[in-house]
Design a protein around this motif. Structure first.
Motif, PDB file in Angstrom:
ATOM      1  N   ALA A 159       1.009  -1.521   0.096  1.00 47.23           N
ATOM      2  CA  ALA A 159      -0.150   0.302   0.232  1.00 47.23           C
ATOM      3  C   ALA A 159       0.738   1.249   0.232  1.00 47.23           C
ATOM      4  O   ALA A 159       0.531   2.057  -0.602  1.00 47.23           O
ATOM      5  CB  ALA A 159      -0.835   0.649   1.428  1.00 47.23           C
ATOM      6  N   SER A 160       1.868   0.796   0.575  1.00 43.97           N
ATOM      7  CA  SER A 160       3.671   2.030   1.005  1.00 43.97           C
ATOM      8  C   SER A 160       3.916   2.077   0.367  1.00 43.97           C
ATOM      9  O   SER A 160       4.882   1.411   1.587  1.00 43.97           O
ATOM     10  CB  SER A 160       2.789   3.135   1.858  1.00 43.97           C
ATOM     11  OG  SER A 160       1.344   3.543   2.287  1.00 43.97           O
ATOM     12  N   PRO A 161       4.779   1.685  -1.117  1.00 45.03           N
ATOM     13  CA  PRO A 161       5.886   1.377  -1.121  1.00 45.03           C
ATOM     14  C   PRO A 161       7.068   2.454  -0.607  1.00 45.03           C
ATOM     15  O   PRO A 161       8.029   1.624  -0.424  1.00 45.03           O
ATOM     16  CB  PRO A 161       6.348   2.075  -2.641  1.00 45.03           C
ATOM     17  CG  PRO A 161       4.766   2.157  -3.016  1.00 45.03           C
ATOM     18  CD  PRO A 161       3.929   2.561  -1.849  1.00 45.03           C
ATOM     19  N   GLN A 162       6.925   3.183   0.001  1.00 47.59           N
ATOM     20  CA  GLN A 162       8.708   4.000   0.166  1.00 47.59           C
ATOM     21  C   GLN A 162       9.095   3.706   1.884  1.00 47.59           C
ATOM     22  O   GLN A 162       9.845   4.487   2.746  1.00 47.59           O
ATOM     23  CB  GLN A 162       7.597   5.781   0.407  1.00 47.59           C
ATOM     24  CG  GLN A 162       8.088   6.401  -1.289  1.00 47.59           C
ATOM     25  CD  GLN A 162       9.700   6.263  -1.757  1.00 47.59           C
ATOM     26  OE1 GLN A 162      10.246   6.217  -0.888  1.00 47.59           O
ATOM     27  NE2 GLN A 162       9.597   7.436  -2.804  1.00 47.59           N
ATOM     28  N   ALA A 200      10.800  -3.155  -7.694  1.00 48.44           N
ATOM     29  CA  ALA A 200      10.923  -1.309  -7.106  1.00 48.44           C
ATOM     30  C   ALA A 200       9.890  -0.729  -7.752  1.00 48.44           C
ATOM     31  O   ALA A 200       8.419  -1.274  -8.957  1.00 48.44           O
ATOM     32  CB  ALA A 200      11.934  -0.804  -8.243  1.00 48.44           C
ATOM     33  N   ALA A 201       8.910   0.553  -8.132  1.00 48.69           N
ATOM     34  CA  ALA A 201       7.983   0.625  -8.123  1.00 48.69           C
ATOM     35  C   ALA A 201       8.025   1.439  -9.323  1.00 48.69           C
ATOM     36  O   ALA A 201       7.341   1.518 -10.570  1.00 48.69           O
ATOM     37  CB  ALA A 201       7.225   2.157  -6.768  1.00 48.69           C
ATOM     38  N   LYS A 202       9.144   2.140 -10.011  1.00 47.59           N
ATOM     39  CA  LYS A 202       9.349   2.533 -10.798  1.00 47.59           C
ATOM     40  C   LYS A 202      10.835   2.565 -10.644  1.00 47.59           C
ATOM     41  O   LYS A 202      12.002   2.717  -9.770  1.00 47.59           O
ATOM     42  CB  LYS A 202       9.404   4.009 -11.096  1.00 47.59           C
ATOM     43  CG  LYS A 202       9.861   4.966 -12.056  1.00 47.59           C
ATOM     44  CD  LYS A 202       8.875   6.256 -12.103  1.00 47.59           C
ATOM     45  CE  LYS A 202       9.227   7.086 -13.329  1.00 47.59           C
ATOM     46  NZ  LYS A 202       8.659   8.502 -13.084  1.00 47.59           N
ATOM     47  N   ASP A 237      21.633   4.812  -2.319  1.00 48.26           N
ATOM     48  CA  ASP A 237      20.851   5.460  -2.989  1.00 48.26           C
ATOM     49  C   ASP A 237      19.617   5.652  -3.073  1.00 48.26           C
ATOM     50  O   ASP A 237      19.379   5.307  -4.852  1.00 48.26           O
ATOM     51  CB  ASP A 237      21.386   6.420  -3.876  1.00 48.26           C
ATOM     52  CG  ASP A 237      20.933   7.888  -4.483  1.00 48.26           C
ATOM     53  OD1 ASP A 237      20.019   7.897  -3.631  1.00 48.26           O
ATOM     54  OD2 ASP A 237      21.266   8.227  -5.373  1.00 48.26           O
ATOM     55  N   ASN A 238      19.101   4.414  -2.951  1.00 48.41           N
ATOM     56  CA  ASN A 238      17.328   3.278  -3.282  1.00 48.41           C
ATOM     57  C   ASN A 238      16.135   4.286  -3.346  1.00 48.41           C
ATOM     58  O   ASN A 238      15.363   3.421  -3.744  1.00 48.41           O
ATOM     59  CB  ASN A 238      17.288   2.567  -3.127  1.00 48.41           C
ATOM     60  CG  ASN A 238      17.207   2.573  -1.152  1.00 48.41           C
ATOM     61  OD1 ASN A 238      17.087   3.629  -0.919  1.00 48.41           O
ATOM     62  ND2 ASN A 238      17.050   1.506  -0.445  1.00 48.41           N
ATOM     63  N   GLU A 239      16.367   5.436  -3.339  1.00 45.62           N
ATOM     64  CA  GLU A 239      15.373   6.124  -2.823  1.00 45.62           C
ATOM     65  C   GLU A 239      14.885   6.607  -4.229  1.00 45.62           C
ATOM     66  O   GLU A 239      13.825   7.262  -4.629  1.00 45.62           O
ATOM     67  CB  GLU A 239      15.145   7.832  -2.210  1.00 45.62           C
ATOM     68  CG  GLU A 239      13.985   8.337  -1.972  1.00 45.62           C
ATOM     69  CD  GLU A 239      14.024   9.825  -0.845  1.00 45.62           C
ATOM     70  OE1 GLU A 239      14.419  10.602  -1.737  1.00 45.62           O
ATOM     71  OE2 GLU A 239      13.662   8.970   0.020  1.00 45.62           O
ATOM     72  N   ARG A 240      15.491   6.938  -5.339  1.00 47.98           N
ATOM     73  CA  ARG A 240      14.956   6.992  -6.679  1.00 47.98           C
ATOM     74  C   ARG A 240      14.527   5.870  -7.640  1.00 47.98           C
ATOM     75  O   ARG A 240      13.620   6.077  -8.424  1.00 47.98           O
ATOM     76  CB  ARG A 240      16.365   7.047  -7.980  1.00 47.98           C
ATOM     77  CG  ARG A 240      17.166   8.779  -7.534  1.00 47.98           C
ATOM     78  CD  ARG A 240      18.480   8.400  -8.091  1.00 47.98           C
ATOM     79  NE  ARG A 240      19.711   7.121  -8.054  1.00 47.98           N
ATOM     80  CZ  ARG A 240      19.843   6.527  -8.819  1.00 47.98           C
ATOM     81  NH1 ARG A 240      19.814   6.458 -10.060  1.00 47.98           N
ATOM     82  NH2 ARG A 240      20.620   5.853  -7.979  1.00 47.98           N
ATOM     83  N   TRP A 241      14.063   4.400  -6.866  1.00 46.00           N
ATOM     84  CA  TRP A 241      13.154   4.034  -7.269  1.00 46.00           C
ATOM     85  C   TRP A 241      11.811   3.900  -7.058  1.00 46.00           C
ATOM     86  O   TRP A 241      11.383   3.298  -7.111  1.00 46.00           O
ATOM     87  CB  TRP A 241      13.583   2.080  -7.265  1.00 46.00           C
ATOM     88  CG  TRP A 241      14.841   1.715  -7.816  1.00 46.00           C
ATOM     89  CD1 TRP A 241      14.916   1.267  -9.127  1.00 46.00           C
ATOM     90  CD2 TRP A 241      16.047   2.306  -7.820  1.00 46.00           C
ATOM     91  NE1 TRP A 241      15.551   0.418  -9.733  1.00 46.00           N
ATOM     92  CE2 TRP A 241      16.528   1.370  -8.539  1.00 46.00           C
ATOM     93  CE3 TRP A 241      17.491   3.201  -7.482  1.00 46.00           C
ATOM     94  CZ2 TRP A 241      18.908   1.555  -9.065  1.00 46.00           C
ATOM     95  CZ3 TRP A 241      18.399   3.088  -7.258  1.00 46.00           C
ATOM     96  CH2 TRP A 241      18.872   2.474  -8.131  1.00 46.00           C
ATOM     97  N   GLU A 242      11.800   4.773  -5.945  1.00 46.18           N
ATOM     98  CA  GLU A 242      10.436   5.112  -5.326  1.00 46.18           C
ATOM     99  C   GLU A 242       9.924   4.091  -4.916  1.00 46.18           C
ATOM    100  O   GLU A 242       8.989   3.992  -4.445  1.00 46.18           O
ATOM    101  CB  GLU A 242       9.422   5.977  -6.710  1.00 46.18           C
ATOM    102  CG  GLU A 242       9.936   6.873  -6.867  1.00 46.18           C
ATOM    103  CD  GLU A 242       9.092   7.813  -8.237  1.00 46.18           C
ATOM    104  OE1 GLU A 242       7.552   6.755  -8.533  1.00 46.18           O
ATOM    105  OE2 GLU A 242       9.005   8.354  -8.924  1.00 46.18           O
ATOM    106  N   VAL A 288       6.326  -7.395  -3.200  1.00 40.29           N
ATOM    107  CA  VAL A 288       6.921  -8.001  -1.985  1.00 40.29           C
ATOM    108  C   VAL A 288       6.684  -9.546  -2.724  1.00 40.29           C
ATOM    109  O   VAL A 288       5.699 -10.498  -2.707  1.00 40.29           O
ATOM    110  CB  VAL A 288       6.717  -8.262  -0.614  1.00 40.29           C
ATOM    111  CG1 VAL A 288       7.995  -9.086  -0.099  1.00 40.29           C
ATOM    112  CG2 VAL A 288       7.271  -6.211  -0.301  1.00 40.29           C
ATOM    113  N   SER A 289       8.153 -10.797  -3.104  1.00 37.18           N
ATOM    114  CA  SER A 289       7.852 -11.848  -3.024  1.00 37.18           C
ATOM    115  C   SER A 289       8.534 -13.096  -2.512  1.00 37.18           C
ATOM    116  O   SER A 289       9.947 -12.954  -2.243  1.00 37.18           O
ATOM    117  CB  SER A 289       8.324 -12.272  -4.758  1.00 37.18           C
ATOM    118  OG  SER A 289       7.225 -11.292  -5.972  1.00 37.18           O
ATOM    119  N   VAL A 290       7.826 -14.020  -2.517  1.00 37.09           N
ATOM    120  CA  VAL A 290       8.903 -15.359  -1.848  1.00 37.09           C
ATOM    121  C   VAL A 290       8.006 -16.345  -2.167  1.00 37.09           C
ATOM    122  O   VAL A 290       7.242 -16.488  -2.487  1.00 37.09           O
ATOM    123  CB  VAL A 290       8.216 -15.187  -0.043  1.00 37.09           C
ATOM    124  CG1 VAL A 290       8.481 -16.363   0.635  1.00 37.09           C
ATOM    125  CG2 VAL A 290       8.613 -14.266   0.837  1.00 37.09           C
ATOM    126  N   GLY A 291       9.833 -17.694  -2.487  1.00 42.74           N
ATOM    127  CA  GLY A 291       9.521 -18.227  -3.034  1.00 42.74           C
ATOM    128  C   GLY A 291       9.984 -18.897  -3.981  1.00 42.74           C
ATOM    129  O   GLY A 291      11.649 -18.677  -3.070  1.00 42.74           O
TER     130      GLY A 291
END
Length: 372
Positions: A70-73, A102-104, A195-200, A205-208
């Motif tokens: 719901a809130s990627p950041q 990533a969101a973007k 510097d990972n904030e640029r990916w928004e 999230v995946s598990v498997g």
């Protein structure tokens, strides 16, 4: 390829699209699955749900469960216990156990969609390693990815892995991992200066089991990896207190869909904002919602069709009594129809996936039967 429940580019909560009495064991919020040449199944373990993930071929086959945040950041903590059912590894044998998309992907690069990955790797001498990887701010790093790994023993399995991911600009981003049940001390693995904030943010999230190398597949074939005690830090609807209805159902705020046939006009403007997340995080609503009560009498069936000028307007059918209007059993975008084949009381939720409100029309159909 069995592409898991993507419709019109949106993730919908269809994994629970059957009556509650026959609902399979699913650890919220992993209500979606991706089965590309692989298979995921949930089963009951001692006091917990167990995920069995197996592939029928080496990469790019995948067998994972996932959810959309719901809130990627927001910071993410994910924890799970994994058992690969192996006693040795050889060179070039590896597999991915968890990842975050990533969101973007930033225009400035690096051109990498995954913000974190947790992997099982060969560690030399036949021993395994647990590795973590993440998108870096340093373009000189190969493929824009930083990584770290730590040897473990096969006697350590089933092994708990706990991962913390923090978004940040410049050098504020960080990924930390603990191996084992004790997470009170320093992490076993750490990636700093990201510097990972640029990916928004982390959108999904995946598990498997995915990214299985050819040599590892030659050893394991379709033998599953098992995952248990899966938990995430994201707030969840329809889980824990919500499942037992401790918080209470969302109050309807729109007209009763009391009979068939019926045609009504409505608007979500001025509607409820109690539903920021629908279906355990698998689908997000950005605007206010209209919540219509509807009852399906014994021996009857109902369907509700939505039409709206907004392409983002969506409709959800959610049985009453399991927490805030859920768990939802069906969801469709504008000009979609949800089906209520079982008798009972439901809430039909209409809302937009964008931060907007708007007008809509509903058509209610089904077998005859007054619902006063």
């Amino acid at each position: 390829m069995n592409v898991a429940m993507f419709k019109a580019g949106l993730l919908f909560f269809t994994a629970l699209a059957f009556p509650a009495l026959s609902k399979a064991c699913i650890t919220a919020p992993f209500s979606e699955s991706w089965q590309n040449g692989g298979s995921v199944t949930w089963g009951d373990g001692p006091g917990d749900c167990i995920l069995n993930a197996s592939v029928g071929a080496p990469r790019p086959s995948a067998a994972t469960v996932h959810f959309r945040r719901a809130s990627p950041q927001l910071p993410l903590r994910i924890s799970f216990v994994v058992d690969p059912h192996l006693t040795s590894l050889t060179i070039s044998q590896f597999a991915t156990l968890a990842s975050g998309v990533a969101a973007k992907v930033p225009v400035a690069g690096p051109d990498k969609a995954s913000l974190f990955e947790v992997s099982l790797l060969y560690g030399g001498g036949g021993i395994p390693r647990i590795g973590i990887a993440g998108a870096c701010h340093q373009a000189a790093v190969p493929q824009g990815e930083c990584g770290a790994a730590l040897p473990v023993s096969f006697a350590d399995f089933p092994l708990r892995i706990t991962l913390d991911v923090h978004m940040g600009a410049g050098s504020a981003g960080q990924i930390q991992a603990w191996l084992g049940d004790d997470v009170s001390g320093a992490p076993a693995l750490s990636l700093d200066d990201l510097d990972n904030e640029r990916w928004e943010g982390i959108d999904r999230v995946s598990v498997g089991l995915s990214g299985v190398s050819e040599s590892l597949f030659a050893t394991i074939g379709t033998q599953p990896f098992t995952f248990s005690e899966i938990s995430v830090s994201d707030p969840q609807l329809f889980w824990n207190g919500f499942e037992s209805d401790v918080v209470g159902s969302v109050v309807p705020n729109a007209s009763n869909l009391f009979t068939v046939p019926l045609v009504i006009a409505g608007t979500t403007c001025g509607g409820s904002v109690e539903l920021p997340v629908i279906a355990s995080g698998s689908t997000r609503l950005g605007g206010p919602t209209a919540i219509h009560p509807i009852t399906v009498p014994a021996g009857n069936q109902r369907w509700v069709q939505l039409s709206s000028a907004s392409p983002f307007m969506s409709i959800f059918a959610c049985p009453i009594g399991s927490g805030p209007s859920g768990p939802c059993i069906d969801a469709k975008t504008s000009s979609g129809t949800v089906y209520l084949p079982e008798p009972g009381s439901y809430q039909v939720v209409v809302g937009s996936l964008q931060q907007e409100c708007g007008a809509y029309d509903l058509i209610v159909g089904g077998t005859l039967g007054d619902m006063h």
